[in-house]
Motif scaffolding. Structure first.
Motif, PDB file in Angstrom:
ATOM      1  N   PHE A 112      32.137  42.216  34.530  1.00  0.00           N
ATOM      2  CA  PHE A 112      32.133  43.001  35.774  1.00  0.00           C
ATOM      3  C   PHE A 112      32.674  44.409  35.543  1.00  0.00           C
ATOM      4  CE2 PHE A 112      31.594  38.688  37.145  1.00  0.00           C
ATOM      5  CZ  PHE A 112      30.581  38.832  38.081  1.00  0.00           C
ATOM      6  N   HIS A 113      33.696  44.517  34.686  1.00  0.00           N
ATOM      7  CA  HIS A 113      34.239  45.852  34.399  1.00  0.00           C
ATOM      8  C   HIS A 113      33.209  46.710  33.653  1.00  0.00           C
ATOM      9  CE1 HIS A 113      37.883  44.226  35.861  1.00  0.00           C
ATOM     10  NE2 HIS A 113      38.272  43.609  34.772  1.00  0.00           N
TER      11      HIS A 113
ATOM     12  N   ASP B 114      42.577  41.735  35.440  1.00  0.00           N
ATOM     13  CA  ASP B 114      42.406  40.558  36.297  1.00  0.00           C
ATOM     14  C   ASP B 114      41.869  40.855  37.693  1.00  0.00           C
ATOM     15  OD1 ASP B 114      44.708  41.774  37.250  1.00  0.00           O
ATOM     16  OD2 ASP B 114      46.027  40.337  36.263  1.00  0.00           O
ATOM     17  N   ASN B 115      41.412  42.081  37.937  1.00  0.00           N
ATOM     18  CA  ASN B 115      40.926  42.427  39.274  1.00  0.00           C
ATOM     19  C   ASN B 115      39.457  42.872  39.245  1.00  0.00           C
ATOM     20  OD1 ASN B 115      40.649  43.292  41.920  1.00  0.00           O
ATOM     21  ND2 ASN B 115      41.637  45.271  41.525  1.00  0.00           N
ATOM     22  N   PRO B 116      38.521  41.909  39.379  1.00  0.00           N
ATOM     23  CA  PRO B 116      37.114  42.300  39.276  1.00  0.00           C
ATOM     24  C   PRO B 116      36.593  43.080  40.483  1.00  0.00           C
ATOM     25  CG  PRO B 116      37.291  39.959  39.775  1.00  0.00           C
ATOM     26  CD  PRO B 116      38.692  40.453  39.568  1.00  0.00           C
ATOM     27  N   LEU B 117      37.427  43.255  41.504  1.00  0.00           N
ATOM     28  CA  LEU B 117      36.978  44.027  42.676  1.00  0.00           C
ATOM     29  C   LEU B 117      37.189  45.538  42.490  1.00  0.00           C
ATOM     30  CD1 LEU B 117      36.576  41.377  44.215  1.00  0.00           C
ATOM     31  CD2 LEU B 117      37.750  42.369  46.156  1.00  0.00           C
TER      32      LEU B 117
ATOM     33  N   ASP C 283      38.409  45.279  49.899  1.00  0.00           N
ATOM     34  CA  ASP C 283      37.282  45.856  49.154  1.00  0.00           C
ATOM     35  C   ASP C 283      37.561  46.018  47.658  1.00  0.00           C
ATOM     36  OD1 ASP C 283      35.512  46.157  51.229  1.00  0.00           O
ATOM     37  OD2 ASP C 283      36.413  48.040  51.885  1.00  0.00           O
ATOM     38  N   GLU C 284      38.823  46.117  47.284  1.00  0.00           N
ATOM     39  CA  GLU C 284      39.070  46.537  45.904  1.00  0.00           C
ATOM     40  C   GLU C 284      40.153  45.780  45.143  1.00  0.00           C
ATOM     41  OE1 GLU C 284      39.230  50.834  45.391  1.00  0.00           O
ATOM     42  OE2 GLU C 284      38.373  51.092  47.377  1.00  0.00           O
ATOM     43  N   PHE C 285      40.791  44.809  45.788  1.00  0.00           N
ATOM     44  CA  PHE C 285      41.891  44.164  45.074  1.00  0.00           C
ATOM     45  C   PHE C 285      41.955  42.677  45.379  1.00  0.00           C
ATOM     46  CE2 PHE C 285      46.628  43.321  44.711  1.00  0.00           C
ATOM     47  CZ  PHE C 285      46.634  43.322  43.326  1.00  0.00           C
ATOM     48  N   SER C 286      41.687  41.870  44.367  1.00  0.00           N
ATOM     49  CA  SER C 286      41.845  40.422  44.482  1.00  0.00           C
ATOM     50  C   SER C 286      42.082  39.893  43.066  1.00  0.00           C
ATOM     51  CB  SER C 286      40.588  39.792  45.091  1.00  0.00           C
ATOM     52  OG  SER C 286      40.786  38.404  45.254  1.00  0.00           O
ATOM     53  N   PRO C 287      43.323  39.924  42.612  1.00  0.00           N
ATOM     54  CA  PRO C 287      43.574  39.600  41.206  1.00  0.00           C
ATOM     55  C   PRO C 287      43.565  38.106  40.901  1.00  0.00           C
ATOM     56  CG  PRO C 287      45.647  40.061  42.314  1.00  0.00           C
ATOM     57  CD  PRO C 287      44.553  40.263  43.346  1.00  0.00           C
TER      58      PRO C 287
ATOM     59  N   THR D  38      40.334  32.207  45.113  1.00  0.00           N
ATOM     60  CA  THR D  38      40.444  33.268  46.126  1.00  0.00           C
ATOM     61  C   THR D  38      39.664  34.504  45.671  1.00  0.00           C
ATOM     62  OG1 THR D  38      42.547  33.998  45.158  1.00  0.00           O
ATOM     63  CG2 THR D  38      42.687  32.513  47.050  1.00  0.00           C
ATOM     64  N   CYS D  39      39.692  34.766  44.367  1.00  0.00           N
ATOM     65  CA  CYS D  39      39.004  35.951  43.855  1.00  0.00           C
ATOM     66  C   CYS D  39      37.482  35.822  44.038  1.00  0.00           C
ATOM     67  CB  CYS D  39      39.378  36.163  42.386  1.00  0.00           C
ATOM     68  SG  CYS D  39      38.596  37.597  41.683  1.00  0.00           S
ATOM     69  N   LYS D  40      36.952  34.652  43.687  1.00  0.00           N
ATOM     70  CA  LYS D  40      35.489  34.443  43.844  1.00  0.00           C
ATOM     71  C   LYS D  40      35.097  34.572  45.319  1.00  0.00           C
ATOM     72  CE  LYS D  40      34.834  31.421  39.904  1.00  0.00           C
ATOM     73  NZ  LYS D  40      34.418  30.152  39.385  1.00  0.00           N
ATOM     74  N   ALA D  41      35.935  34.024  46.198  1.00  0.00           N
ATOM     75  CA  ALA D  41      35.629  34.112  47.642  1.00  0.00           C
ATOM     76  C   ALA D  41      35.642  35.585  48.068  1.00  0.00           C
ATOM     77  CB  ALA D  41      36.653  33.303  48.435  1.00  0.00           C
ATOM     78  N   ASP D  42      36.611  36.351  47.574  1.00  0.00           N
ATOM     79  CA  ASP D  42      36.699  37.772  47.952  1.00  0.00           C
ATOM     80  C   ASP D  42      35.531  38.587  47.380  1.00  0.00           C
ATOM     81  OD1 ASP D  42      38.975  37.317  49.405  1.00  0.00           O
ATOM     82  OD2 ASP D  42      40.355  37.880  47.797  1.00  0.00           O
ATOM     83  N   MET D  43      35.109  38.243  46.161  1.00  0.00           N
ATOM     84  CA  MET D  43      33.957  38.951  45.570  1.00  0.00           C
ATOM     85  C   MET D  43      32.718  38.722  46.437  1.00  0.00           C
ATOM     86  SD  MET D  43      34.489  37.789  41.605  1.00  0.00           S
ATOM     87  CE  MET D  43      33.376  38.827  40.675  1.00  0.00           C
ATOM     88  N   GLN D  44      32.528  37.455  46.816  1.00  0.00           N
ATOM     89  CA  GLN D  44      31.320  37.127  47.580  1.00  0.00           C
ATOM     90  C   GLN D  44      31.361  37.723  48.987  1.00  0.00           C
ATOM     91  OE1 GLN D  44      29.343  33.290  46.349  1.00  0.00           O
ATOM     92  NE2 GLN D  44      31.494  32.780  46.090  1.00  0.00           N
TER      93      GLN D  44
END
Ligand code: UTP
Length: 447
Positions: free
Chosen positions: A128-129, A237-240, A382-386, A398-404
């Motif tokens: 993703f990065h 660790d933050n793909p957002l 929008d930009e932070f979900s480590p 939680t990160c996958k849910a936030d990405m989606q």
């Protein structure tokens, strides 16, 4: 390095006991120990000892004030984006990733960047990065050189991950790996800990080790040679994270800032994030552990938290500022941990309680040295979900849910409704924002 040189080096910092089991080691172990001793700088050992003697001093933050934090909208936002795009089109922006951490809370055996996070493809965090960098490279027609800091423990696996994935589409000439330093662990008396008769316990020197590693590795010179002015810093660790976000780069440039920080409103008053505070003309990051209850809960006239904003470690640095900081010593932070050690009989013991110290440098400790610092607010969702923990908050789930959820918002903006729980994933090289989706008039989803 031979035995006599190793002994001399250790004597100069009072650590001769490191060779206590020398005669019991086989040739391979002896060679490995000498190689390790060669990496231990007596000056660094003394620096760790003096940090230990001082103890975990808590700086006084009672006089700290909340800094002015910009929320960009309308014309100001458009001006910042235009300024950022100008830098990107001129090839003056680099991306800098710190990926040398041990990821112990996640408990994944390998570099955290190789951890699978794509909700549909299972693609790793690095994907993703790298693909975001690729997207902006394509959009602005100039390379964004990508500097990746690893540690000795995960460098080979990180490089392998990039190689096996064809650098995720990036040009390998624009990707630069470099390793951070390692510090030896010490007991309460400042003696280096052996975790095996022929091995010193070493741990990465923290994300602040970046500054020295940038210089030592030649990465700073490489940036200079390429004409880089702004360096976008982010964590693995933050793909957002919106890497090389033009608005943030532009805001940094328009403010002539040396160190700019993106900040988001804390989710609760005691959220475990650093809070930047102003002390007279300078700024300092105050760790959540250093804040009093009163400071955490203080509210302004509008009812909002007074220290509303925390730092998710998304920064832009002026390259020349990094260069200036590279020669300076940084403060050390002590972490009291359970460290395996060799007892008097030469047996390895795994302690049940913390018994020794790890030493780390933190990147934000250079904030007070910036002649100009700037702070920009953004929306956390929008930009932070480590990905920090294996389960619970800040976990892969939680990160996958936030990405989606973010992609769903983009798709909705592009006029596409995603029904139910259909898993979705968007390749950042296809669309780096909702505007891209609208432009293509197409979207990708799981079938
Ligand atoms: P964290 O502080 O979350 O540490 O790192 P960590 O090592 O990833 O995880 P834990 O604490 O062991 O569970 C924040 C960022 O700083 C980098 C990490 O790779 C991550 O991107 N980091 C941390 C380094 O590059 N080097 C370090 O020595 C420490």
């Amino acid at each position: 390095m031979n035995y006599a040189e190793a002994e001399k080096r250790l004597k100069s910092c009072g650590q001769e006991h490191v060779l206590a089991y020398w005669k019991k080691l086989n040739k391979t172990e002896q060679t490995a120990l000498l190689q390790q001793i060669a990496t231990i700088d007596p000056k660094s050992v003394k620096y760790c000892q003096s940090a230990l003697a001082k103890g975990a001093e808590v700086p006084d933050s009672s006089k700290g004030r909340a800094p002015k934090v910009a929320v960009l909208k309308g014309r100001k936002l458009a001006e910042a984006i235009a300024a950022g795009e100008k830098e990107l089109k001129a090839g003056r922006v680099a991306a800098l990733l710190v990926a040398g951490g041990q990821g112990s809370r996640l408990g994944y055996d390998g570099p955290k960047g190789c951890y699978s996070i794509g909700p549909v493809t299972g693609a790793p965090l690095f994907y993703f990065h790298a693909r975001k960098i690729l997207a902006r490279t394509i959009r602005y027609g100039r390379a964004i050189p990508f500097y990746v800091m690893t540690s000795e423990a995960n460098n080979a696996a990180t490089v392998k991950c990039f190689e096996e994935n064809d650098y995720f589409g990036l040009n390998p000439d624009d990707v630069f790996f470099f390793t951070q330093g390692m510090w030896p662990g010490m007991d309460r008396d400042g003696r280096i800990i052996l975790d095996a008769p022929g091995h010193v316990f070493m741990s990465p020197d923290g994300h602040g080790g970046l500054i020295a590693a940038l210089k030592r590795s030649g990465a700073l010179d490489d940036m200079k040679k390429r004409g880089i002015k702004s360096v976008f810093f982010f964590q693995v660790d933050n793909p957002l994270v919106e890497i090389a976000d033009p608005a943030f780069i532009g805001y940094h440039i328009l403010n002539k800032s040396e160190y700019s920080l993106k900040l988001c409103a804390k989710r609760d008053p005691k959220e475990k994030v650093g809070v930047p505070m102003q002390f007279g003309p300078t700024f300092r990051m105050v760790e959540y552990t250093e804040m009093t209850d009163e400071q955490c809960n203080r509210r302004g006239k509008d009812g909002q938290l007074y220290f509303l904003y925390g730092s998710p470690a998304i920064h832009v640095f002026d390259r020349a500022f990094l260069q200036r900081e590279a020669g300076k010593a940084m403060p050390l932070h002590l972490a009291f941990k359970k460290i395996p050690y060799v007892d008097a009989k030469g047996q390895v013991v795994k302690p049940a309680e913390p018994n020794g110290y790890k030493f780390e440098k933190f990147i934000f400790d250079i904030l007070p040295n910036a002649k100009v610092a700037a702070f920009l607010a953004f929306d956390q969702k929008d930009e932070f979900s480590p990905v920090k923990n294996a389960e619970g908050g800040d976990s892969p789930a939680t990160c996958k849910a936030d990405m989606q959820a973010k992609w769903k918002r983009w798709l909705a903006e592009a006029g596409v409704e995603v029904k139910g729980d259909l898993p979705i994933e968007i390749d950042p090289a296809y669309a780096v924002d909702a505007a891209d989706l609208r432009r293509w008039g197409l979207c990708l989803g799981a079938d």
